[in-house]
Design a protein around this motif. Sequence first.
Motif, PDB file in Angstrom:
ATOM      1  N   TYR A  67       0.863  -1.157   0.099  1.00 28.56           N
ATOM      2  CA  TYR A  67       0.112   0.165  -0.061  1.00 28.56           C
ATOM      3  C   TYR A  67       0.773   1.129   0.025  1.00 28.56           C
ATOM      4  O   TYR A  67       1.705   1.375   0.612  1.00 28.56           O
ATOM      5  CB  TYR A  67      -0.735  -0.182   1.218  1.00 28.56           C
ATOM      6  CG  TYR A  67      -1.755   1.101   1.283  1.00 28.56           C
ATOM      7  CD1 TYR A  67      -3.136   1.284   0.692  1.00 28.56           C
ATOM      8  CD2 TYR A  67      -1.296   2.336   2.189  1.00 28.56           C
ATOM      9  CE1 TYR A  67      -3.987   2.236   0.801  1.00 28.56           C
ATOM     10  CE2 TYR A  67      -2.263   3.526   2.129  1.00 28.56           C
ATOM     11  CZ  TYR A  67      -3.420   3.481   1.313  1.00 28.56           C
ATOM     12  OH  TYR A  67      -4.376   4.491   1.548  1.00 28.56           O
ATOM     13  N   LEU A  68       0.815   2.173  -0.770  1.00 26.19           N
ATOM     14  CA  LEU A  68       1.261   3.229  -0.791  1.00 26.19           C
ATOM     15  C   LEU A  68       0.639   4.960  -0.456  1.00 26.19           C
ATOM     16  O   LEU A  68      -0.473   4.640  -1.321  1.00 26.19           O
ATOM     17  CB  LEU A  68       1.900   3.467  -2.485  1.00 26.19           C
ATOM     18  CG  LEU A  68       2.962   2.499  -2.733  1.00 26.19           C
ATOM     19  CD1 LEU A  68       3.418   2.743  -4.171  1.00 26.19           C
ATOM     20  CD2 LEU A  68       4.109   2.257  -1.986  1.00 26.19           C
ATOM     21  N   GLU A  69       0.783   5.570   0.274  1.00 25.87           N
ATOM     22  CA  GLU A  69       0.283   6.811   0.303  1.00 25.87           C
ATOM     23  C   GLU A  69      -0.021   7.666  -0.654  1.00 25.87           C
ATOM     24  O   GLU A  69      -1.118   7.986  -0.820  1.00 25.87           O
ATOM     25  CB  GLU A  69       0.905   7.402   1.670  1.00 25.87           C
ATOM     26  CG  GLU A  69       0.762   6.878   2.935  1.00 25.87           C
ATOM     27  CD  GLU A  69      -0.654   6.775   3.698  1.00 25.87           C
ATOM     28  OE1 GLU A  69      -1.476   7.696   3.373  1.00 25.87           O
ATOM     29  OE2 GLU A  69      -0.830   6.149   4.747  1.00 25.87           O
ATOM     30  N   LYS A  70       1.094   7.636  -1.388  1.00 25.51           N
ATOM     31  CA  LYS A  70       0.810   8.434  -2.705  1.00 25.51           C
ATOM     32  C   LYS A  70       1.602   7.736  -3.733  1.00 25.51           C
ATOM     33  O   LYS A  70       3.020   7.611  -3.944  1.00 25.51           O
ATOM     34  CB  LYS A  70       1.498   9.812  -2.423  1.00 25.51           C
ATOM     35  CG  LYS A  70       1.197  10.773  -3.831  1.00 25.51           C
ATOM     36  CD  LYS A  70       1.534  12.197  -3.459  1.00 25.51           C
ATOM     37  CE  LYS A  70       1.432  12.973  -4.783  1.00 25.51           C
ATOM     38  NZ  LYS A  70       1.888  14.448  -4.538  1.00 25.51           N
ATOM     39  N   PRO A  71       1.142   6.984  -4.629  1.00 25.64           N
ATOM     40  CA  PRO A  71       1.895   6.056  -5.697  1.00 25.64           C
ATOM     41  C   PRO A  71       2.435   7.258  -6.733  1.00 25.64           C
ATOM     42  O   PRO A  71       1.859   8.104  -7.173  1.00 25.64           O
ATOM     43  CB  PRO A  71       0.660   5.359  -6.312  1.00 25.64           C
ATOM     44  CG  PRO A  71      -0.494   5.197  -5.457  1.00 25.64           C
ATOM     45  CD  PRO A  71      -0.436   6.587  -4.489  1.00 25.64           C
ATOM     46  N   THR A  72       3.921   6.986  -6.395  1.00 24.38           N
ATOM     47  CA  THR A  72       4.851   7.644  -7.682  1.00 24.38           C
ATOM     48  C   THR A  72       5.501   6.619  -8.241  1.00 24.38           C
ATOM     49  O   THR A  72       5.920   5.502  -7.636  1.00 24.38           O
ATOM     50  CB  THR A  72       5.500   8.860  -6.982  1.00 24.38           C
ATOM     51  OG1 THR A  72       6.460   8.172  -6.015  1.00 24.38           O
ATOM     52  CG2 THR A  72       4.774   9.774  -6.237  1.00 24.38           C
ATOM     53  N   MET A  73       6.278   6.994  -9.134  1.00 23.70           N
ATOM     54  CA  MET A  73       7.098   5.948  -9.891  1.00 23.70           C
ATOM     55  C   MET A  73       8.309   5.671  -9.012  1.00 23.70           C
ATOM     56  O   MET A  73       8.919   4.698  -8.905  1.00 23.70           O
ATOM     57  CB  MET A  73       7.636   6.396 -11.288  1.00 23.70           C
ATOM     58  CG  MET A  73       6.442   6.510 -12.242  1.00 23.70           C
ATOM     59  SD  MET A  73       5.573   5.198 -12.613  1.00 23.70           S
ATOM     60  CE  MET A  73       6.534   4.115 -13.176  1.00 23.70           C
ATOM     61  N   ASP A  74       8.760   6.841  -8.231  1.00 24.12           N
ATOM     62  CA  ASP A  74       9.925   6.647  -7.361  1.00 24.12           C
ATOM     63  C   ASP A  74       9.612   5.747  -6.126  1.00 24.12           C
ATOM     64  O   ASP A  74      10.283   4.512  -5.805  1.00 24.12           O
ATOM     65  CB  ASP A  74      10.116   7.837  -6.757  1.00 24.12           C
ATOM     66  CG  ASP A  74      11.061   8.925  -7.544  1.00 24.12           C
ATOM     67  OD1 ASP A  74      11.608   7.981  -8.712  1.00 24.12           O
ATOM     68  OD2 ASP A  74      11.114   9.995  -7.377  1.00 24.12           O
ATOM     69  N   THR A 107       1.142   5.892 -16.652  1.00 21.13           N
ATOM     70  CA  THR A 107       0.260   4.908 -17.321  1.00 21.13           C
ATOM     71  C   THR A 107       0.482   3.471 -16.849  1.00 21.13           C
ATOM     72  O   THR A 107       1.844   3.158 -16.083  1.00 21.13           O
ATOM     73  CB  THR A 107       0.220   5.018 -18.622  1.00 21.13           C
ATOM     74  OG1 THR A 107       1.777   4.820 -19.001  1.00 21.13           O
ATOM     75  CG2 THR A 107      -0.150   6.525 -19.209  1.00 21.13           C
ATOM     76  N   SER A 108      -0.280   2.227 -17.323  1.00 17.75           N
ATOM     77  CA  SER A 108       0.183   1.133 -17.077  1.00 17.75           C
ATOM     78  C   SER A 108       1.527   0.739 -17.802  1.00 17.75           C
ATOM     79  O   SER A 108       2.248   0.042 -17.465  1.00 17.75           O
ATOM     80  CB  SER A 108      -0.795   0.020 -17.485  1.00 17.75           C
ATOM     81  OG  SER A 108      -0.991   0.186 -18.938  1.00 17.75           O
TER      82      SER A 108
END
Length: 341
Positions: A67-74, A107-108
């Motif tokens: 689970y990510l609080e704020k999904p970013t690529m990093d 994007t995916s």
Amino acid sequence: MTKFLITCDPGLEDIAEMEIKENFSNAKVSQFFNFQGKLLVEIDGNYEKLFCLHSIHHIIKLKKEFYLEKPTMDEIRKVLEKVDIEEMENVETFRVTSQRYGNHEFTSIDMQKIGGEVFLEKYKKKVSLKNFDLNIRFDLIGNFGYVGIQLTKDSLYKRFKKVFHHAAAIKATLAYGMIRLANVKDGESFLDPMCGSGTIALEAASLYKNRIKIFAGDIKEEYVEKARENAKANGLEEFIEFKSMDATKLEEYFTSIDKIVTNPPYGVKIAKRKDLRGFYWKFLESVSKVLSKEGRAVIINLRADMFRNIILRLKTFKIVHERVVESGGIFPHIFVLERIQ
């Protein structure tokens, strides 16, 4: 317990859950994030029988959930770098497949790219989008993500060899669900009077062999012969009696049938709506003449309002069950009918 993400026909999750539990007494099954067509399955011990089930499409062995609080690529890269996939040690090529649900700033395709980079750097194996030994699934649903190994290359619904493919054929998994809804019992008679390429009859034969009497037919002799060839290609021809028939005149071929399961035309190629209505009316009238007293008819139909209206106006059937399923991007209804005594 080993965790799996299992995919199935949207609308038939309960059928898939029932089959899984019948084959794995210790299995825990729940809907995956309330997504239609996805189940979370936990199994203790050998799971090879999953590949023999009739109701499912794909099997993904889960390796990590996060689970990510704020999904970013990093942030995604940091998570993926900590994922261990021991199966990578024994393969030469791999690919990453991703799906994304929700609002994200990527994007995916971006997800697949970052996943490929991370696992390429970590395991030093070749990336191959077509000729891969291992398919790593990396999906994101809102803030929740998972990494897994997709154990199925082709969908398990493609279990029958087909020398002929009917343009309007349903998937074998959908045929299985309809047969389960028919509640077929040993010793009964079973009919698909609009068999097309024979998928429903093939599914019934693969399940029951000679424990039931299976009939399949179509008004087009060409389809009857091609369906017979499909049965022969799968070693099932001895369990199915094929014959040319008019589905609006079933009483000319049968005196009594216990279970009728069929996929009638949806009307895509019939220009006039009244022609389709008339056909459905005559078909249901004919079914009422041959369906046994305790019999059941299971019929899938895209023109649900029209079909339901005809059933109610005929006053010979009761609708004991109705559900919507997804099939190839359209949403037909499955009707389960019994005679009004």
